[in-house]
Design an enzyme around this catalytic site. Structure first.
Site, PDB file in Angstrom:
ATOM      1  CE  LYS A 125      -4.505   0.678   0.552  1.00 59.05           C
ATOM      2  NZ  LYS A 125      -5.435  -0.373   0.155  1.00 59.05           N
TER       3      LYS A 125
HETATM    4  N1  GLU Z   1      -7.184  -0.052  -2.904  1.00 55.66           N
HETATM    5  C1  GLU Z   1      -7.968  -1.214  -3.125  1.00 55.66           C
HETATM    6  C2  GLU Z   1      -8.007  -2.071  -1.887  1.00 55.66           C
HETATM    7  O1  GLU Z   1      -7.803  -1.589  -0.804  1.00 55.66           O
HETATM    8  C3  GLU Z   1      -7.560  -1.970  -4.385  1.00 55.66           C
HETATM    9  C4  GLU Z   1      -6.203  -2.562  -4.398  1.00 55.66           C
HETATM   10  C5  GLU Z   1      -5.806  -3.134  -5.757  1.00 55.66           C
HETATM   11  O2  GLU Z   1      -6.615  -3.227  -6.631  1.00 55.66           O
HETATM   12  O3  GLU Z   1      -4.628  -3.457  -5.873  1.00 55.66           O
HETATM   13  O4  GLU Z   1      -8.329  -3.216  -1.940  1.00 55.66           O
END
Ligand code: GLU
Length: 462
Positions: A125
């Site tokens: 993240k």
């Molecule tokens: N930000 C989204 C989540 O928290 C998507 C992550 C992604 O598609 O890699 O799941």
């Protein structure tokens, strides 16, 4: 631009949780993880220690010349929690509350989410500490580009693949792709980032995937008899906190499936209409004015009242720590579907479970987003474009399988508490009273077991 008059009439959103509860998201993620490990006596203590921490956290600080003529320094993070099961995967958010520990927590939730739903990625993240509401599009583009350049080879199609998250979208992903491509020309870089615009290698259905996945998972859980007297979302009253990508599309899809959306909110306002809010009208109003506040036919309520609204289904679709020890007793929903990451604290989890209110946990409920990100990544590698029916059909299969597995795992755990206690004793583990596990714990047990198995199959290097 925002229409200040309609915003000004809305009551102020509630302050974040207060009290003695530890609201550090990374501490919360670790507590959830530790709790689940109690039910996995076979897992080695050293492996637990390893899986609990992120592999790395990169911090970058960079200046941007903002459009108002100023120069401002921004802090950005990218955390890779684990990539035992594949490259790192997870969104990038722009928000003033981004912090190292928030990103650590969100990255670890991504590891478990990918393992729960069964996509071959690890968890990652990123985030930049900024308030997008006060920045221009050009400022945000510069921030994005500079952040990507500073991350260098820490991201890549087989290393760590970003995606949208809070306050980022397809446009942001296009800037990420373009910047990465500028400095890594000569190969197919489309899979470096997902959630791109469809004409730039994005997948059909990715924008709706988080919300659609929530609906598929909820429908499956309800059809399996999880919530007494509610076998489908049809006819259910629904309250949605957060009206960004996940919340606004959830409103549309749940309404399409026959639910009645009775209250919605965003960071500026909350509104209610017991006879049912038209999601399309709310989306249009928010686009025009910047907020759902002042939507025709609705009454303004406070953010606190929104969460306390009597309803069948509550969908937190905003940020972490929204349902906590200080407000959990006011919750009057029968079923909670976590479209956001980390919206429920461990104290609230315990209180809800004791009251028989089921929580479809984030690492299952909102895993549709990363699932279609995986489909996008595959399409990019293959230079293919799948049609929407194929994307949604596959998404449904992934969500159904994961939901079934988590429900089954919960039953297995709760049917073998004595056996698990005995196994713990045999292994000389500390004596604990194993309580009945909630769905979050069951989802974690599934995820941790999967990641630990692969870690041992691969062998710890060297
Ligand atoms: N930000 C989204 C989540 O928290 C998507 C992550 C992604 O598609 O890699 O799941």
């Amino acid at each position: 631009m925002n229409n200040p008059s309609s915003v000004a009439t809305a009551p102020a959103p509630a302050l974040p949780a207060t009290g003695t509860e530890d609201l550090n998201p990374f501490h919360i993620a670790q507590q959830q993880f530790d709790k689940a490990c109690l039910y996995i006596p076979e897992i080695k203590a050293g492996l637990i220690e390893y899986l609990k921490r992120p592999d790395r956290l990169i911090t970058v600080e960079f200046p941007i010349e903002t459009e108002d003529g100023d120069v401002r320094t921004f802090v950005g993070y990218r955390c890779l929690h684990n990539r035992v099961r594949g490259p790192g995967k997870g969104g990038i958010r722009f928000h003033p509350d981004v912090s190292a520990d928030e990103v650590r927590a969100l990255a670890s939730w991504m590891t478990w989410k990918c393992a729960v739903v069964g996509v071959p990625f690890g968890g990652a993240k990123g985030g930049v500490v900024c308030e997008p509401k006060t920045l221009t599009k050009k400022d945000l583009r510069r921030i994005t580009r500079r952040f990507v350049v500073d991350l260098g080879d820490a991201i890549g199609p087989y290393i760590d693949v970003p995606a949208p998250d809070v306050n980022t979208n397809g446009e942001t992903m296009a800037w990420i792709y373009d910047t990465y491509q500028m400095v890594h020309a000569g190969k197919n870089n489309l899979p470096v980032v997902t959630g791109k615009p469809v004409d730039l290698g994005g997948s059909l259905g990715r924008r709706e995937a988080t919300a659609r996945g929530c609906l598929f998972s909820a429908q499956r859980a309800l059809a399996s008899g999880l919530v007494d007297g509610m076998s489908s979302v049809e006819g259910a009253t629904v309250v949605i906190q957060g009206f960004g990508n996940a919340g606004s599309i959830a409103a549309e899809l749940f309404a399409e499936a026959g639910a009645r959306i009775i209250a919605i909110s965003d960071s500026r306002a909350a509104v209610m209409d017991p006879s049912g809010i038209d999601p399309a009208a709310a989306v249009a109003h928010k686009q025009e004015t910047g907020s759902v506040g002042g939507l025709a036919g609705t009454t303004p309520i406070s953010a606190t009242e929104l969460l306390a609204t009597q309803c069948d289904i509550l969908i937190p679709a905003a940020l972490e720590n929204q349902i906590h020890g200080g407000n959990v007793d006011s919750i009057q929903a029968r079923f909670i579907i976590e479209a956001a990451n980390g919206p429920t604290t461990p104290t609230a989890d315990r209180a809800l479970f004791a009251r028989g209110i089921h929580v479809l946990p984030d690492i299952l409920a909102n895993s549709g987003g990363v699932t279609v990100s995986y489909f996008e990544w595959l399409q990019n590698i293959e230079n293919e474009q799948w049609d929407l029916v194929e994307v949604n059909g596959k998404l449904e299969r992934y969500m159904t399988r994961a939901t079934d597995a988590v429900l089954k795992r919960q039953q297995e755990i709760n049917g073998s508490l004595d056996a698990l206690t005995e196994q713990r004793a045999k292994r000389g583990l500390p004596k604990v009273e194993l309580k009945r596990a909630d769905l979050r714990t069951a989802a974690y047990v599934r995820a941790i077991t999967r990641v630990a198995t692969v870690a041992l199959e691969r062998g710890i290097w060297p």
